[in-house]
Scaffold this active site. Structure first.
Site, PDB file in Angstrom:
ATOM      1  CB  SER A 231      49.323 -29.581  67.370  1.00  0.00           C
ATOM      2  OG  SER A 231      48.334 -29.663  66.386  1.00  0.00           O
TER       3      SER A 231
ATOM      4  CG  ASP B 275      48.334 -30.146  62.170  1.00  0.00           C
ATOM      5  OD1 ASP B 275      48.220 -31.296  61.702  1.00  0.00           O
ATOM      6  OD2 ASP B 275      47.990 -29.864  63.339  1.00  0.00           O
TER       7      ASP B 275
ATOM      8  CG  ASP C 165      49.711 -33.171  65.459  1.00  0.00           C
ATOM      9  OD1 ASP C 165      49.162 -32.365  64.677  1.00  0.00           O
ATOM     10  OD2 ASP C 165      49.167 -33.590  66.495  1.00  0.00           O
TER      11      ASP C 165
ATOM     12  CG  ASP D 224      45.915 -33.213  64.976  1.00  0.00           C
ATOM     13  OD1 ASP D 224      46.363 -32.233  64.342  1.00  0.00           O
ATOM     14  OD2 ASP D 224      45.781 -33.218  66.214  1.00  0.00           O
TER      15      ASP D 224
END
Length: 452
Positions: free
Chosen positions: A99, A238, A240, A242
Site C-alpha cells: 500500500s 497511494d 496501490d 485504494d
C-alpha cells in the site's frame, strides 16, 4: 488469534519473515489448497515495487503446485483486483502490495470471490495449511497460469461506467499524482477519457520510487503542482490506489473526512442517500457534528477499511471511510477505491456547479494531532492501568470538548496517540504528555522482558 494475518493482510520488510520467497511459495500453496475447493482459478495482481515480481513467481508456483489455476494481471490497483476477481468469476484475488509503505516493504492482500476481504474463517484455513507439509499434486493435476493482457482496459471502462452518461469533465484541469504506483497507467486515462485536461505526475515507476515523496501520504508535491498549473483540483492516490487525498485550487489539502462530507451531502441533496455514514475512531469530531446538523447518521468503526466495510454491511449503509483516504462506496464497489471516490467528488462539483472548497464550506474540523510511538513490541493500551489513568486525566482537561484515542497499529510496531479538541495548544500539550506515558510503559515492558 491469527499467526500471520493482520488487519490488512500480511505485510512487512522484504527479506524478513514472513515476507520471503520461501514463505510466499508456501502461502500460494496454502491458498491453492483452500480455494480450489470452490473453483480452481485465482487472480494475482501487484503494485510497482521491485520485489513484486519475485513474490508473484513464488505465489504462482505454490498455487499451481496445489492444483489451482492462476490468472496474472500485472501491476494493477488493489480495488481493480477486487473488481476483476468478480468479473472473471475467480475463487479469490491476491494483491502483492504494501500500500502506502516504501518499496522496502511488501505484503499480501486477499479478496474473496465476491470482491470483499476474506472472512476470519478463510484466513484461519490458509494458516492451517501453512503449518502442513507441502505436497505437489500429480503432474496431470498441476494448475495452469495465464496472463490477462486487457486487465487495465477492463478496469478503466469499469471506472468510467460509474460516472453518469452524458456528464463530462470537460473544462476541468486536474493534476493526478499516482505515487509511481499501481495506478500510473490507469488513473490518468480514466479522467482524460471523461474529458478532463490531465497533468499526470508520479507515473514513471522504476520499482524503487513507489510512494517516494508523493501520493496520498505526501501530498506536498501535488499541492505545488496544482498551484503552478492553476488547476481546479488535485487528486493524490497511494501506491496501490485504494486511498484518495485531494487538493483544492488554493492548495489546501483535503483528507478522507472531507471526501466523505462532500459525497454524503451530494447524495442527500440529489435524493440518493440511504441511511448514514460510517467513519472510524480517527474521524474528526467536526465531521460527526456536521452530519448531525444535516440529519445524516454517523457511526464509528475500528480503524481499518475491513471494519468500515463490516459496519456498512451491518447497518445496510453504502458510504464509509477513513481520514487517511480509504473511501468505500458500496453502492458502486466492494472496497476502498481512490479513483471511484474521486469521480464521486468530481460529479458533485459538476452537478452543483461548485469548486472543491465551496463544497466543504459547512464542515468545521476540530484541531487534531496524531503521534506515532515506535515500540519494541505492540501492546494493547486499554490493558495498561498507567495509560488508562493518563487518558482519564487528559479527558478531564478536555472537559467533554474533545477526544483521546490510544491504539496499537495493526501492521507496524507502533502505538498511535491521537488527541482532538477545540484548543490547538491543549491538543499539542496532551499528545506530547500521552506519548511520553506510552514510551515509559514500553520501556518498562522491555525491562521486564530482559529481566525474565
Amino acid at each position: 488469534m491469527r499467526k500471520y494475518f493482520g488487519t490488512d493482510g500480511i505485510r512487512g520488510e522484504v527479506g524478513k519473515g514472513p515476507i520471503t520467497p520461501e514463505f510466499m511459495l508456501k502461502l500460494g500453496w496454502a491458498a491453492g489448497q483452500v480455494f480450489k475447493e470452490h473453483d480452481k482459478k485465482i487472480l494475482i495482481g501487484k503494485d510497482t515495487r521491485i520485489s513484486g515480481y519475485m513474490f508473484e513467481s513464488a505465489l504462482e508456483s505454490g498455487i499451481v503446485a496445489a492444483g489451482a489455476d492462476v490468472r496474472l494481471v500485472g501491476p494493477m490497483p488493489t480495488p481493480a483486483i477486487a473488481y476483476l476477481t468478480r468479473t472473471f468469476r475467480a475463487s479469490a484475488g491476491i494483491v502483492i502490495s504494501a500500500s502506502h509503505n516504501p518499496y522496502t516493504d511488501n505484503g499480501i492482500k486477499f479478496f474473496s470471490a465476491q470482491g470483499g476481504k476474506l472472512s476470519d474463517e478463510m484466513e484461519e484455513k490458509i494458516e492451517y495449511y501453512l503449518d502442513q507439509p507441502m505436497q505437489v499434486v500429480d503432474s496431470s493435476l498441476i494448475g495452469r497460469a495465464k496472463r490477462i493482457d486487457d486487465a487495465a482496459g477492463r478496469y478503466i471502462e469499469y471506472c468510467k461506467g460509474t460516472f453518469p452518461i452524458g456528464l463530462q469533465l470537460s473544462g476541468l484541469k486536474i493534476v493526478v499524482d499516482c505515487a509511481d504506483g499501481a495506478t500510473y497507467h490507469v488513473a490518468p486515462r480514466v479522467f482524460s477519457e471523461l474529458g478532463a485536461e490531465v497533468i499526470a505526475i508520479g507515473v514513471n515507476p522504476d520499482g524503487l520510487n513507489i510512494n517516494e515523496d508523493s501520493g496520498a501520504t505526501k501530498p506536498e508535491l501535488l499541492r505545488k503542482n496544482v498551484l503552478a498549473e492553476e488547476a481546479d483540483i488535485g487528486i493524490a492516490l497511494d501506491g496501490d490506489g485504494d486511498r484518495l487525498i485531494l487538493v483544492d485550487r488554493f492548495g489546501k489539502v483535503c483528507d478522507g473526512d472531507d471526501v466523505l462530507y462532500i459525497i454524503a451531502n451530494h447524495l442527500m441533496d440529489t435524493g440518493r442517500f440511504n441511511g448514514g455514514v460510517v467513519g472510524t475512531l480517527m474521524s474528526n469530531f467536526g465531521l460527526e457534528l456536521a452530519f448531525s446538523e444535516n440529519g445524516i447518521g454517523f457511526s464509528r468503526a475500528k480503524v481499518g477499511d475491513r471494519y468500515v466495510n463490516e459496519k456498512l454491511i451491518q447497518h445496510g449503509w453504502v458510504l464509509g471511510g477513513e481520514p487517511s483516504g480509504h473511501i468505500v462506496c458500496r453502492d458502486i464497489t466492494t472496497t476502498g477505491d481512490g479513483i471511484i471516490a474521486a469521480l464521486q467528488v468530481l460529479r458533485a462539483m459538476i452537478e452543483e456547479g461548485k469548486a472543491l472548497h465551496e463544497l466543504l464550506s459547512g464542515l468545521i474540523k476540530f484541531p487534531q494531532k496524531l503521534k506515532n510511538v515506535r515500540v519494541a513490541q505492540r501492546f494493547a493500551p486499554a490493558e495498561e492501568p498507567e495509560l488508562q489513568k493518563a487518558i482519564a486525566m487528559a479527558n478531564e482537561k478536555l472537559n467533554g470538548l474533545g477526544r483521546v484515542l490510544l491504539r496499537a497499529s495493526g501492521t507496524e510496531p507502533l502505538i498511535r496517540v491521537m488527541v482532538e479538541g477545540r484548543d490547538q495548544e491543549m491538543v499539542d500539550e496532551l499528545v506530547d504528555y500521552l506519548a511520553n506515558e506510552v514510551e515509559q510503559v514500553a520501556l518498562n515492558k522491555s525491562k521486564q522482558l530482559a529481566d525474565s
